[in-house]
Design a protein around this motif. Sequence first.
Motif, PDB file in Angstrom:
ATOM      1  N   GLU A  40       0.839  -1.219  -0.028  1.00 40.85           N
ATOM      2  CA  GLU A  40       0.040  -0.088  -0.087  1.00 40.85           C
ATOM      3  C   GLU A  40       0.731   1.201  -0.042  1.00 40.85           C
ATOM      4  O   GLU A  40       0.653   2.219  -0.812  1.00 40.85           O
ATOM      5  CB  GLU A  40      -0.849  -0.018   1.225  1.00 40.85           C
ATOM      6  CG  GLU A  40      -2.035  -0.904   1.086  1.00 40.85           C
ATOM      7  CD  GLU A  40      -2.693  -1.073   2.519  1.00 40.85           C
ATOM      8  OE1 GLU A  40      -3.939  -1.592   2.228  1.00 40.85           O
ATOM      9  OE2 GLU A  40      -2.480  -0.673   3.571  1.00 40.85           O
ATOM     10  N   GLN A  41       1.813   1.256   0.664  1.00 45.80           N
ATOM     11  CA  GLN A  41       2.824   2.404   0.853  1.00 45.80           C
ATOM     12  C   GLN A  41       3.534   2.698  -0.626  1.00 45.80           C
ATOM     13  O   GLN A  41       3.447   3.727  -0.996  1.00 45.80           O
ATOM     14  CB  GLN A  41       4.020   2.227   1.881  1.00 45.80           C
ATOM     15  CG  GLN A  41       4.984   3.448   1.832  1.00 45.80           C
ATOM     16  CD  GLN A  41       4.313   4.483   2.608  1.00 45.80           C
ATOM     17  OE1 GLN A  41       3.474   4.313   3.630  1.00 45.80           O
ATOM     18  NE2 GLN A  41       4.876   5.619   2.133  1.00 45.80           N
ATOM     19  N   LEU A  42       4.054   1.682  -1.254  1.00 44.84           N
ATOM     20  CA  LEU A  42       4.582   1.728  -2.703  1.00 44.84           C
ATOM     21  C   LEU A  42       3.425   2.418  -3.598  1.00 44.84           C
ATOM     22  O   LEU A  42       3.782   3.057  -4.463  1.00 44.84           O
ATOM     23  CB  LEU A  42       5.287   0.457  -2.905  1.00 44.84           C
ATOM     24  CG  LEU A  42       6.481   0.082  -1.972  1.00 44.84           C
ATOM     25  CD1 LEU A  42       6.762  -1.461  -2.627  1.00 44.84           C
ATOM     26  CD2 LEU A  42       7.622   0.894  -2.215  1.00 44.84           C
ATOM     27  N   ALA A  43       2.346   1.499  -3.612  1.00 42.63           N
ATOM     28  CA  ALA A  43       1.475   2.142  -4.632  1.00 42.63           C
ATOM     29  C   ALA A  43       0.883   3.655  -4.382  1.00 42.63           C
ATOM     30  O   ALA A  43       0.926   4.197  -5.388  1.00 42.63           O
ATOM     31  CB  ALA A  43       0.162   1.050  -4.386  1.00 42.63           C
ATOM     32  N   GLY A  44       0.789   3.973  -2.983  1.00 39.82           N
ATOM     33  CA  GLY A  44       0.657   5.349  -2.760  1.00 39.82           C
ATOM     34  C   GLY A  44       1.616   6.256  -3.561  1.00 39.82           C
ATOM     35  O   GLY A  44       1.234   7.641  -3.463  1.00 39.82           O
ATOM     36  N   ALA A  58      -4.968  -9.217  -5.708  1.00 40.99           N
ATOM     37  CA  ALA A  58      -4.220  -8.001  -5.821  1.00 40.99           C
ATOM     38  C   ALA A  58      -4.953  -6.782  -4.927  1.00 40.99           C
ATOM     39  O   ALA A  58      -6.060  -6.821  -4.386  1.00 40.99           O
ATOM     40  CB  ALA A  58      -4.495  -7.253  -7.163  1.00 40.99           C
ATOM     41  N   LEU A  59      -4.128  -6.001  -4.377  1.00 42.60           N
ATOM     42  CA  LEU A  59      -4.756  -4.914  -3.438  1.00 42.60           C
ATOM     43  C   LEU A  59      -4.971  -3.608  -4.384  1.00 42.60           C
ATOM     44  O   LEU A  59      -4.482  -3.669  -5.533  1.00 42.60           O
ATOM     45  CB  LEU A  59      -3.663  -4.379  -2.380  1.00 42.60           C
ATOM     46  CG  LEU A  59      -3.170  -5.619  -1.587  1.00 42.60           C
ATOM     47  CD1 LEU A  59      -1.974  -4.861  -0.577  1.00 42.60           C
ATOM     48  CD2 LEU A  59      -4.234  -6.016  -0.597  1.00 42.60           C
ATOM     49  N   ALA A  60      -5.698  -2.875  -3.958  1.00 41.31           N
ATOM     50  CA  ALA A  60      -6.079  -1.671  -4.770  1.00 41.31           C
ATOM     51  C   ALA A  60      -4.804  -0.977  -5.096  1.00 41.31           C
ATOM     52  O   ALA A  60      -3.945  -0.684  -4.424  1.00 41.31           O
ATOM     53  CB  ALA A  60      -7.056  -0.737  -3.820  1.00 41.31           C
ATOM     54  N   GLY A  61      -4.806  -0.671  -6.617  1.00 49.00           N
ATOM     55  CA  GLY A  61      -3.707  -0.130  -7.184  1.00 49.00           C
ATOM     56  C   GLY A  61      -2.497  -0.930  -7.552  1.00 49.00           C
ATOM     57  O   GLY A  61      -1.498  -0.387  -7.760  1.00 49.00           O
ATOM     58  N   THR A  62      -2.445  -2.368  -7.187  1.00 43.60           N
ATOM     59  CA  THR A  62      -1.457  -3.306  -7.603  1.00 43.60           C
ATOM     60  C   THR A  62      -1.909  -4.278  -8.592  1.00 43.60           C
ATOM     61  O   THR A  62      -3.223  -4.263  -8.894  1.00 43.60           O
ATOM     62  CB  THR A  62      -1.110  -3.913  -6.097  1.00 43.60           C
ATOM     63  OG1 THR A  62      -2.078  -4.920  -5.801  1.00 43.60           O
ATOM     64  CG2 THR A  62      -0.870  -2.947  -5.036  1.00 43.60           C
ATOM     65  N   GLY A 237       6.289  -0.213   5.870  1.00 39.02           N
ATOM     66  CA  GLY A 237       6.016   0.013   4.588  1.00 39.02           C
ATOM     67  C   GLY A 237       6.746   1.503   4.252  1.00 39.02           C
ATOM     68  O   GLY A 237       7.446   1.722   3.321  1.00 39.02           O
ATOM     69  N   ALA A 238       6.814   2.503   5.069  1.00 43.17           N
ATOM     70  CA  ALA A 238       7.376   3.605   4.759  1.00 43.17           C
ATOM     71  C   ALA A 238       9.147   3.489   4.821  1.00 43.17           C
ATOM     72  O   ALA A 238       9.947   4.044   4.138  1.00 43.17           O
ATOM     73  CB  ALA A 238       7.053   4.703   5.728  1.00 43.17           C
TER      74      ALA A 238
END
Length: 368
Positions: A40-44, A58-62, A237-238
């Motif tokens: 989620e961090q990378l996709a963001g 898949a997660l949202a945006g992946t 993630g960050a």
Amino acid sequence: MFHECPSWRHALQAARAAMGPLKTALVAGASGIVGRGIAEQLAGQGWRVLCASRSGAALAGTEGVAVDLMDPAACARALSPHADITHLFYAAFQPAPSRAAEVGPNLAMLRHVVEAVQQASPALRKVVLVTGAKFYGIQWGASPTPCRESDARQLPPNFYYDQEDWLRQASRGTPWRWVNLIPPFVSGYAVGNPMNLVLGIGLYAAVCRELGMPLRFPGSTGAYEALHQIADARQIGAAAAWAAEASAAEDQAFNVTNGDPARWCRTWPVLADALGMGWAEPKTIPLADMMPEQQPVWDRIAHRHGLRPVDIGRVVDWRWMDYMLRQAHDIVLATGKIRRAGFHDCIETDATLVQRLRELQASEVLPA
């Protein structure tokens, strides 16, 4: 027949060129708490993210990639089309009955995915491994605190050591580097991952409230008073996103935590207040024995609130919860090294735990 507009294609190419080289991440273990936080961090941040798991979800945006990390041939086949992977983030885990039995499968999965990506993608630049504070022997009892990355290792077996040693060896003579991130206790959002601290607390609290009981800390008195640290999946993630591109994060380990140490005796009243409950002093309760027996109580709660049906004896590993809440010694990791290297993010643990409870309420896993 649809014909692509050349001007549109050229505009897209120009936009991508302006953004710089495309970063493509493969997140192994993306269905888990830590892997989800990294993805989620990378996709963001605009990365292209491939989520590797058995299901291929898949997660949202992946994008999902179905892969069995235990099968090297299947791993190679699944990843061979992905010649543009620049970064591998590894957060997969295979439980086993003993510390010794954990070594084989967990080392094999890491080796299989690294070798498959290395073969498929000449673009690979870094492997980011996430291990944990058992690197410092906290599972055996008190360790000198604050635990530093330079501390001597404990008596093996410990698959974290095998994974780091293998990366060190495998990276020699290659264009890719590695980094090992070491968090302490982890919080995050997941349903279906039984090693889930926040979900365990939330289920226990809901049962107590239904029975008209205060939220009593179910661990040991020593754990209630001891210092500890938590690293939320967003913080990990960050740190992983930072480590992926930081030149200072190469071929070494870094501790990562939310920030300052905490004590359950300070956090527990905050959680009780957030859940609209009174709280009580600790009493060591065997959650592994008691919580699975509360299924009828939970079914009553779930029916009244319209919650998702769950088997509370299986959705959380209550033996693991007992272990987590009975750590009667200080567990504090030094974070000076990662801050000196350039990662300065800091979040407040109590507020983050409350936020995670709210997420579980919003997704109709816990009663509001």
